[in-house]
Design an enzyme around this catalytic site. Sequence first.
Site, PDB file in Angstrom:
ATOM      1  N   ASP A 151       8.620  -0.170  14.387  1.00  0.00           N
ATOM      2  CA  ASP A 151       8.018   0.672  13.355  1.00  0.00           C
ATOM      3  C   ASP A 151       9.158   1.496  12.757  1.00  0.00           C
ATOM      4  OD1 ASP A 151       6.867   2.817  11.968  1.00  0.00           O
ATOM      5  OD2 ASP A 151       5.399   3.262  13.538  1.00  0.00           O
ATOM      6  N   VAL A 200       4.184   0.287   4.794  1.00  0.00           N
ATOM      7  CA  VAL A 200       5.300   1.131   5.225  1.00  0.00           C
ATOM      8  C   VAL A 200       5.339   2.434   4.431  1.00  0.00           C
ATOM      9  CG1 VAL A 200       7.088   0.094   3.734  1.00  0.00           C
ATOM     10  CG2 VAL A 200       7.732   1.096   5.898  1.00  0.00           C
ATOM     11  N   ASP A 201       5.011   2.376   3.156  1.00  0.00           N
ATOM     12  CA  ASP A 201       5.013   3.561   2.302  1.00  0.00           C
ATOM     13  C   ASP A 201       4.048   4.621   2.845  1.00  0.00           C
ATOM     14  OD1 ASP A 201       5.590   5.213   0.106  1.00  0.00           O
ATOM     15  OD2 ASP A 201       4.252   4.138  -1.245  1.00  0.00           O
ATOM     16  N   SER A 225       8.888  -5.663  -0.370  1.00  0.00           N
ATOM     17  CA  SER A 225       8.031  -6.491  -1.235  1.00  0.00           C
ATOM     18  C   SER A 225       7.300  -7.632  -0.529  1.00  0.00           C
ATOM     19  CB  SER A 225       8.808  -7.063  -2.436  1.00  0.00           C
ATOM     20  OG  SER A 225       9.022  -6.068  -3.402  1.00  0.00           O
ATOM     21  N   THR A 226       7.427  -7.749   0.802  1.00  0.00           N
ATOM     22  CA  THR A 226       6.810  -8.893   1.479  1.00  0.00           C
ATOM     23  C   THR A 226       5.396  -8.620   1.977  1.00  0.00           C
ATOM     24  OG1 THR A 226       7.760  -8.345   3.647  1.00  0.00           O
ATOM     25  CG2 THR A 226       9.057  -9.793   2.202  1.00  0.00           C
ATOM     26  N   GLY A 227       4.928  -7.394   1.827  1.00  0.00           N
ATOM     27  CA  GLY A 227       3.562  -7.069   2.236  1.00  0.00           C
ATOM     28  C   GLY A 227       2.602  -7.291   1.085  1.00  0.00           C
ATOM     29  N   ILE A 228       2.011  -6.212   0.594  1.00  0.00           N
ATOM     30  CA  ILE A 228       1.004  -6.332  -0.460  1.00  0.00           C
ATOM     31  C   ILE A 228       1.588  -6.806  -1.792  1.00  0.00           C
ATOM     32  CG2 ILE A 228      -0.592  -4.676   0.578  1.00  0.00           C
ATOM     33  CD1 ILE A 228       0.361  -2.613  -1.488  1.00  0.00           C
ATOM     34  N   TYR A 229       2.918  -6.794  -1.925  1.00  0.00           N
ATOM     35  CA  TYR A 229       3.543  -7.290  -3.155  1.00  0.00           C
ATOM     36  C   TYR A 229       3.775  -8.802  -3.094  1.00  0.00           C
ATOM     37  CZ  TYR A 229       4.334  -2.534  -4.945  1.00  0.00           C
ATOM     38  OH  TYR A 229       4.174  -1.256  -5.432  1.00  0.00           O
TER      39      TYR A 229
END
Length: 173
Positions: free
Chosen positions: A9, A32-33, A120-124
């Site tokens: 984390d 993460v944001d 950018s590999t999550g919700i993007y």
Amino acid sequence: MIIEVIKADITTIKADAIVNAANSSLLGGGGVDGAIHRKGGKAILQACVAIRNKQGKCKTGNAVITTAGNLPAKYVIHTVGPVWNGESKKNNALLADCYRNSLTLAIENDVKVIAFPNISTGIYHFPKDKAADIAITTINNFAEKEKIEKVIFVCFDDENYLLYEEKLNRINQ
């Protein structure tokens, strides 16, 4: 410059700076944001609001730096990755800009150890394999990389961890 990959984390990492995969509002969000804003506390949000009041939103590929608030890091570097909308040189260039601009801010603030999430590999929805190639290549080719002692790729999931580990092992052979 040492490059390592860990599964953890990012809000628990002791580094001079951690990088936040932020959205353009800089006001927190998901993934993460959201975790960085929640665990870092109000100081991060207040610093982001001050930046927004001065410059407006943060554009894709750009980066800004704030305090880390309650986190074990000294700074948070907020960068806005591209939303994947299919293969394009522009998306690839914007993702590379996230890493370059974050490293530039790190050097300007005497950061020696910096930790990156998988931007950018999550919700993007940027393809993880492509994002890993861009991240590793951009950092390896960064013009002033000798000013950074250590880069840590902090992967939240097994898939990203294994991708980064495999790609870094190939480079180091």
